[in-house]
Each structure stands twice: as C-alpha cells, then as structure tokens.
Design an enzyme around this catalytic site. Structure first.
Site, PDB file in Angstrom:
ATOM      1  N   ARG A  67      61.521 -52.472  17.194  1.00 56.36           N
ATOM      2  CA  ARG A  67      60.267 -51.764  17.477  1.00 56.36           C
ATOM      3  C   ARG A  67      60.334 -50.349  16.931  1.00 56.36           C
ATOM      4  NH1 ARG A  67      55.253 -53.319  18.618  1.00 56.36           N
ATOM      5  NH2 ARG A  67      56.323 -55.031  19.709  1.00 56.36           N
TER       6      ARG A  67
ATOM      7  N   HIS B 283      59.555 -55.169  24.664  1.00 57.22           N
ATOM      8  CA  HIS B 283      58.711 -54.568  23.632  1.00 57.22           C
ATOM      9  C   HIS B 283      59.583 -53.882  22.593  1.00 57.22           C
ATOM     10  CE1 HIS B 283      55.811 -51.525  21.962  1.00 57.22           C
ATOM     11  NE2 HIS B 283      55.001 -52.563  22.002  1.00 57.22           N
ATOM     12  N   CYS B 284      60.632 -53.200  23.048  1.00 55.70           N
ATOM     13  CA  CYS B 284      61.540 -52.500  22.136  1.00 55.70           C
ATOM     14  C   CYS B 284      62.263 -53.453  21.195  1.00 55.70           C
ATOM     15  CB  CYS B 284      62.584 -51.720  22.930  1.00 55.70           C
ATOM     16  SG  CYS B 284      61.930 -50.618  24.188  1.00 55.70           S
ATOM     17  N   LEU B 285      62.520 -54.679  21.668  1.00 50.12           N
ATOM     18  CA  LEU B 285      63.264 -55.670  20.889  1.00 50.12           C
ATOM     19  C   LEU B 285      62.426 -56.378  19.834  1.00 50.12           C
ATOM     20  CD1 LEU B 285      65.361 -57.656  23.542  1.00 50.12           C
ATOM     21  CD2 LEU B 285      66.219 -56.024  21.872  1.00 50.12           C
TER      22      LEU B 285
ATOM     23  N   GLY C   5      63.607 -52.514  26.316  1.00 50.97           N
ATOM     24  CA  GLY C   5      62.909 -53.621  26.964  1.00 50.97           C
ATOM     25  C   GLY C   5      62.470 -54.639  25.930  1.00 50.97           C
TER      26      GLY C   5
END
Length: 334
Positions: free
Chosen positions: A75, A328-330, A326
């Site tokens: 991300r 989303h970050c991944l 999280g």
C-alpha cells in the site's frame, strides 16, 4: 486519484520473508497473507509477489509474480492509481524509522506498472500510499506531519507539496489532519484513522473512553472533517467506527523474532493499536479486519448496515498488526 471503492483491475499483495518483523520464522504471517489473497481472488484477480518460494496453496485466480521488495507493505510502496495510469512516489521506509535499506521497495511501483501494462509518472515527493485517502472526485485526506515533516520532504514548502499533489494526483482539495493515532509506527497514516466509505461518507475511528490516548486525537479530526467540504461545496457524512482495544506485545508475539541492528526492534510489552478503518474494498465486497476484540461483531454489523449491496467478510488480522500494519496496508488495488 482513484478511490479505493472504485472498480479494480486487480489487487496486489507481497509474500513475507523478514524474520526481524514477523514472528515464528514468518510462518503465521505467510498463512495470513495467502488466506487474504485467496479471499480477495473470489472477487477480482490477485497478483502475489514473491521473493522466496510460496509454500501455501493459492487459488487459481491468484497469479504468483517474481518481485523484489524489502517488506510487504505494498500500500505504501506500490503504484498509486490515477485515472488510467499511475504515480510512483519516492519512499524512505517511513522516514527511515523502520529499516535502513529500502532499495528493493523502490522497484515495486514500476514492476506493478509493467505487470498491468499501464503508463505511470514519477513524483519527487516522498510519501506512502497508506497516507492518502480520496473520494475519487478531487478531494484528498492526508496526515500532514508524515508528508510535510522533517523526515519526509523537508526540502519543500507546504505550498510546493500541495501543488505537486494536486497536479500529479488530479485533485483540487486537500484536507490536512494534524496527527495520526498513537502507536502507529509509520508516524501516522490516514488509513488507520479515517477512510472514505463512498464519495460522500467517511468512516472515522472513535472512542468514548476518556482514558484512551486516542480520545482527543479523534475528536480533533472529527471537528476538522465535520467542517470540511468536497469540491462541490458539500459536507461529508461522518460515521464513527469504534476502535479495538490497545494491547501489548506478549512473549508469544515475540517468539522467534530476530534482532536486526538495521531495523526497528519489536519489544515485549510494546503497545499496539489495531484499527477497523484498515479495511479493504474489493469488487462487490468489503473485507473487515477482526482482532478477537469485544468490538469485532459490533463493527461488522455497522459495515453490513452501510454496504447493503456488497458482501461483507470478516478477516482475522491480529497476526498482521504485529508487524505494524493492517490488511489495507498489505494490499494495493489498481
């Protein structure tokens, strides 16, 4: 800049290998990431980048691609979708705070463009995709100190940064937030604090606990977002999403972590703040993180009540937040 809730061509994830970030020889996090990739592949194509062999079973709609990267947070390092192309920003491992070698991370965005066969532009700003949230109609929300700070872009004035962001992301309106959540090791990213649920609605992390260190932070942000307007002069609908409980890193959470002088040490007793705001849009669905927390079911119902025309799926994400981010970050949708 394209909104997360817009239609995707595909989602990218990266397969983990670092043992200074991921406990137990990175085995649990590999299982989590492959499970997430398989779940997303039920909705849209998935590319899973790897630099070591993938040992778990992947679905037929998950395409393995050989890539270089220093860690899995695509991300932040990946190509930012803008109209029919993308933007490649500079990256310096969150101000140089989390590890000292990020050369491979600098290749991620261009590799995505190559795989997708899309044009892209380069920008001389250092920033991370997890600190950019847009309504898809010209408004951007970002946390100011982690773009306009001493460890990212000190050579530029705020005006110069705004001019670059507006031009290259095709936006007209920037809503600056003064800080992120405490215990966010990035220094503060918007994707733990608030997110556009659609073009006129914002999910905001929230707590009513006076003793919670996030209490004053989320109220400041609520006041800013409540008075903010989109490019048409309309106000946003703010929806409060309860925060999960802050927890501390246990002995089991530290099991097998290797010490590395060139990266952040993950210490026993370290405080960790998960966030339901760190969720993922997929075509026709929404994936909501779950943390074995008292608010898990409550938040899932809020999502189900809002996204009536989408499939809302829970995903166990505690293993992921141990590494500092999280779901989303991944992931990086394009």
């Amino acid at each position: 800049m394209n909104a997360d809730f817009s239609q995707h061509k595909a989602t990218f994830l990266l397969y983990p290998s670092r043992r200074d970030v991921w406990r137990k020889n990175a085995v649990p996090i590999r299982e989590s990431i492959v499970n997430l990739a398989n779940m997303i592949s039920s909705f849209e194509p998935v590319y899973l980048g790897y630099d070591i062999p993938i040992t778990q079973v992947i679905n037929e709609n998950v395409v393995p691609v050989k890539m270089q990267y220093n860690d899995v947070w695509i991300r932040d390092t990946g190509l930012i979708p803008v109209n029919n192309g993308g933007v490649n920003f500079l990256f310096n491992a969150w101000g140089g705070e989390l590890y000292s070698d990020w050369e491979k991370d600098l290749t991620v965005a261009s590799k995505m463009a190559e795989i997708l066969k899309v044009p892209y532009s380069k920008c001389d700003l250092t920033l991370e995709g997890g600190n950019l949230a847009t309504d898809g109609n010209g408004t951007l929300i970002a946390i100011k100190p982690t773009i306009c700070g001493t460890n990212r872009n000190p050579q530029f004035s705020i005006q110069q940064i705004e001019e670059r962001l507006k031009k290259i992301l095709d936006i007209q309106n920037i809503i600056w937030l003064p800080e992120g959540l405490q215990y966010d090791e990035t220094g503060g990213h918007v994707d733990n604090l608030c997110a556009f649920a659609d073009s006129h609605s914002i999910f905001l992390a929230w707590t009513d606990d006076l003793n919670n260190p996030q209490y004053n932070i989320v109220r400041k942000v609520f006041n800013i977002l409540s008075s903010a307007k989109n490019v048409n002069g309309d106000k946003f609908n703010i929806i409060k999403i309860p925060l999960p409980t802050i927890f501390t890193r246990s002995e089991d959470d530290c099991d097998g972590l290797e010490y590395n002088t060139n990266s952040k040490e993950r210490l026993l007793g370290e405080k960790i703040q998960p966030s339901y705001i760190n969720f993922v849009f997929v075509n026709g669905g929404v994936i909501v993180p779950q943390f074995e927390d008292k608010n898990d079911k409550k938040v899932l119902k809020i999502f189900e009540g809002f996204f009536l025309n989408s499939k809302v799926l829970p995903f166990a994400a505690r293993e992921i937040v141990l590494g500092g981010g999280g779901i989303h970050c991944l992931t990086k949708n394009f």
